[in-house]
Design an enzyme around this catalytic site. Structure first.
Site, mmCIF file in Angstrom:
data_model
loop_
_atom_site.group_PDB
_atom_site.id
_atom_site.type_symbol
_atom_site.label_atom_id
_atom_site.label_comp_id
_atom_site.label_asym_id
_atom_site.label_seq_id
_atom_site.Cartn_x
_atom_site.Cartn_y
_atom_site.Cartn_z
ATOM 1 N N TYR A 151 16.220 -3.490 -22.802
ATOM 2 C CA TYR A 151 15.616 -4.206 -21.679
ATOM 3 C C TYR A 151 16.125 -5.649 -21.609
ATOM 4 O O TYR A 151 16.580 -6.114 -20.554
ATOM 5 C CB TYR A 151 14.075 -4.200 -21.818
ATOM 6 C CG TYR A 151 13.427 -5.091 -20.802
ATOM 7 C CD1 TYR A 151 13.208 -4.645 -19.506
ATOM 8 C CD2 TYR A 151 13.076 -6.402 -21.113
ATOM 9 C CE1 TYR A 151 12.650 -5.463 -18.547
ATOM 10 C CE2 TYR A 151 12.522 -7.236 -20.165
ATOM 11 C CZ TYR A 151 12.308 -6.765 -18.886
ATOM 12 O OH TYR A 151 11.765 -7.591 -17.941
ATOM 13 N N ASP B 222 11.312 -1.918 -18.381
ATOM 14 C CA ASP B 222 10.223 -1.979 -19.365
ATOM 15 C C ASP B 222 8.988 -1.308 -18.764
ATOM 16 O O ASP B 222 9.064 -0.698 -17.692
ATOM 17 C CB ASP B 222 9.940 -3.432 -19.786
ATOM 18 C CG ASP B 222 9.315 -4.241 -18.655
ATOM 19 O OD1 ASP B 222 9.281 -3.742 -17.509
ATOM 20 O OD2 ASP B 222 8.857 -5.355 -18.917
ATOM 21 N N GLU C 84 13.743 -14.794 -22.161
ATOM 22 C CA GLU C 84 13.506 -13.352 -22.253
ATOM 23 C C GLU C 84 12.881 -12.966 -23.595
ATOM 24 O O GLU C 84 12.021 -12.099 -23.665
ATOM 25 C CB GLU C 84 14.812 -12.566 -22.033
ATOM 26 C CG GLU C 84 15.282 -12.552 -20.594
ATOM 27 C CD GLU C 84 14.244 -11.974 -19.632
ATOM 28 O OE1 GLU C 84 13.541 -11.027 -20.003
ATOM 29 O OE2 GLU C 84 14.121 -12.488 -18.509
ATOM 30 N N CYS D 1 1.804 -6.224 -1.018
ATOM 31 C CA CYS D 1 3.013 -5.619 -1.588
ATOM 32 C C CYS D 1 4.051 -5.301 -0.510
ATOM 33 O O CYS D 1 3.708 -4.768 0.545
ATOM 34 C CB CYS D 1 2.611 -4.335 -2.322
ATOM 35 S SG CYS D 1 4.015 -3.503 -3.074
ATOM 36 N N CYS E 90 -2.209 -4.021 -3.251
ATOM 37 C CA CYS E 90 -1.327 -3.347 -2.283
ATOM 38 C C CYS E 90 -1.165 -4.094 -0.948
ATOM 39 O O CYS E 90 -0.054 -4.129 -0.413
ATOM 40 C CB CYS E 90 -1.791 -1.916 -2.063
ATOM 41 S SG CYS E 90 -1.883 -0.999 -3.610
ATOM 42 N N LEU F 93 2.746 -18.540 -30.627
ATOM 43 C CA LEU F 93 3.307 -17.587 -29.649
ATOM 44 C C LEU F 93 3.215 -16.136 -30.130
ATOM 45 O O LEU F 93 3.293 -15.208 -29.349
ATOM 46 C CB LEU F 93 4.786 -17.909 -29.393
ATOM 47 C CG LEU F 93 5.191 -18.534 -28.068
ATOM 48 C CD1 LEU F 93 6.707 -18.626 -27.981
ATOM 49 C CD2 LEU F 93 4.668 -17.772 -26.867
ATOM 50 N N GLY F 94 3.063 -15.978 -31.456
ATOM 51 C CA GLY F 94 2.924 -14.624 -32.001
ATOM 52 C C GLY F 94 4.247 -13.880 -32.143
ATOM 53 O O GLY F 94 5.296 -14.379 -31.723
ATOM 54 N N TYR F 95 4.194 -12.720 -32.752
ATOM 55 C CA TYR F 95 5.387 -11.890 -32.993
ATOM 56 C C TYR F 95 6.546 -12.752 -33.501
ATOM 57 O O TYR F 95 7.573 -12.924 -32.836
ATOM 58 C CB TYR F 95 5.809 -11.144 -31.716
ATOM 59 C CG TYR F 95 4.749 -10.217 -31.178
ATOM 60 C CD1 TYR F 95 4.552 -8.958 -31.740
ATOM 61 C CD2 TYR F 95 3.937 -10.605 -30.124
ATOM 62 C CE1 TYR F 95 3.568 -8.107 -31.256
ATOM 63 C CE2 TYR F 95 2.941 -9.751 -29.645
ATOM 64 C CZ TYR F 95 2.771 -8.513 -30.213
ATOM 65 O OH TYR F 95 1.800 -7.672 -29.730
#
Ligand code: SF4
Length: 338
Positions: A125, A143, A45, A207, A204, A88-90
């Site tokens: 989240y 989210d 996550e 879906c 759609c 991976l960043g952040y």
């Protein structure tokens, strides 16, 4: 607090079994699917925050091989953790994950919302997702993706950038949460990821809500979700010097507290840099962060000397030891890396 009208609430309720049935047959095989260990779910996550599934797929197994338990991650050095996260960043996520692992290794994995939410790097989240998936408790994880599909389903004009919209849908979801809490949570994410996609055209005809989705039935999928106008990104110009001497390259550590804090980089300058030697190559590149865009001018420079303000490392050492963010990827070829 605002509530959905009875009509919309009933529509949402009727969408739940359709979604679960679809998820049962259409979900993708992903390396974290089926994980029961909450630590593993936490890792997935956190990695998935603001990062595409395709990218996380490559990192998740390798990260868990290196740090298979919270205790292993807690005992690792921050440098090792950042290195495993490289690209991976952040990166604050990696630091927070390590801090969370330290807490879990000491006191066990928390089992309620408050305890999970209190782990570093875990917001509403992520806490909701972990509680639903790992402990099968009906706790909504809302989210931007979930808001997008729900506002399309209900043709709701609530602005999804406003916190009250998140609350409204979290409460509505809480009231319709089925027993299969983990599957439901993941099914919402999956629908947003592969069918009711952002931008462009939602798919759609594939879906499970095709026959009940109000936006689709009115041909107005593209008008939802309603969002606030985006702020323009700030442009920063940067000179990036790849200083080379006798097979070694200069690195410096980024300052604590700012963007990419504590990671390593080729020496960077906000204005025309000092003369360190002969320029062999020049190249322009850009890197886009959430709120900032770097417009970089890179120069490969044959350095006159081992300037002592930098750390000097050969390409193997850089590969093994120093986490250099992918913002500098365009210049990796100069040091013989992909
Ligand atoms: S029918 Fe279309 S717009 Fe509606 S939820 Fe499904 S994919 Fe999204």
């Amino acid at each position: 607090m605002e509530k959905l009208s009875d009509e919309l609430f009933d529509l949402l309720k009727s969408a739940v079994p359709l979604l679960l049935e679809w998820y049962g047959v259409s979900k993708r095989a992903l390396p974290w699917r089926g994980a029961e260990d909450p630590y593993r779910i936490l890792v997935s996550e956190i990695m998935l925050q603001q990062t595409r599934v395709e990218m996380v797929k490559g990192y998740y197994p390798a990260f868990l091989e290196k740090f298979p338990t919270a205790a292993a991650l807690a005992a690792a050095s921050e440098e090792d953790v950042l290195k495993a996260w490289e690209g991976l960043g952040y990166y604050s996520r990696a630091r927070n994950l390590k801090k969370a692992a330290e807490i879990i290794a000491k006191s066990g994995f928390p089992r309620d919302f408050k305890g999970i939410r209190a782990l570093p790097g875990v917001g509403d989240y992520t806490a909701g997702a972990i509680l639903s998936i790992a402990f099968r408790k009906p706790c909504p994880a809302v989210d931007g993706n979930v808001l997008r599909i729900l506002t399309r389903l209900l043709k709701s004009e609530e602005n999804i950038d406003e916190p009250k919209t998140r609350k409204l849908f979290a409460e509505a979801l809480r009231a319709v949460y089925p027993e299969e809490a983990g599957d439901f949570c993941q099914a919402l994410m999956e629908l947003g990821a592969i069918v009711c996609v952002p931008n462009g055209e939602p798919l759609c005809p594939r879906c499970p809500w095709e026959k009940i989705c109000r936006a689709h039935l009115d041909g107005q999928e593209a008008s939802f979700p309603v969002r606030s106008e985006k702020k323009e990104r700030k442009i920063e110009k940067l000179f990036v010097l790849v200083l080379e001497r006798e097979g070694k390259y200069a690195l410096e550590k980024r300052a604590e507290g700012g963007l990419l804090a504590g990671l390593w980089q080729f020496p960077c300058f906000g204005e025309e840099p000092p003369d360190f030697g002969k320029v062999a190559c020049t190249k322009r590149a850009k890197h886009v962060f959430t709120h900032i865009e770097w417009q970089m001018t890179g120069r490969l420079v044959r350095a006159r000397e081992f300037f002592p303000q930098f750390v000097w490392a050969d390409r193997e050492e850089i590969r093994e030891k120093y986490a250099v963010p992918s913002a500098f990827k365009a210049f990796f070829e100069w040091i013989g890396q992909d």
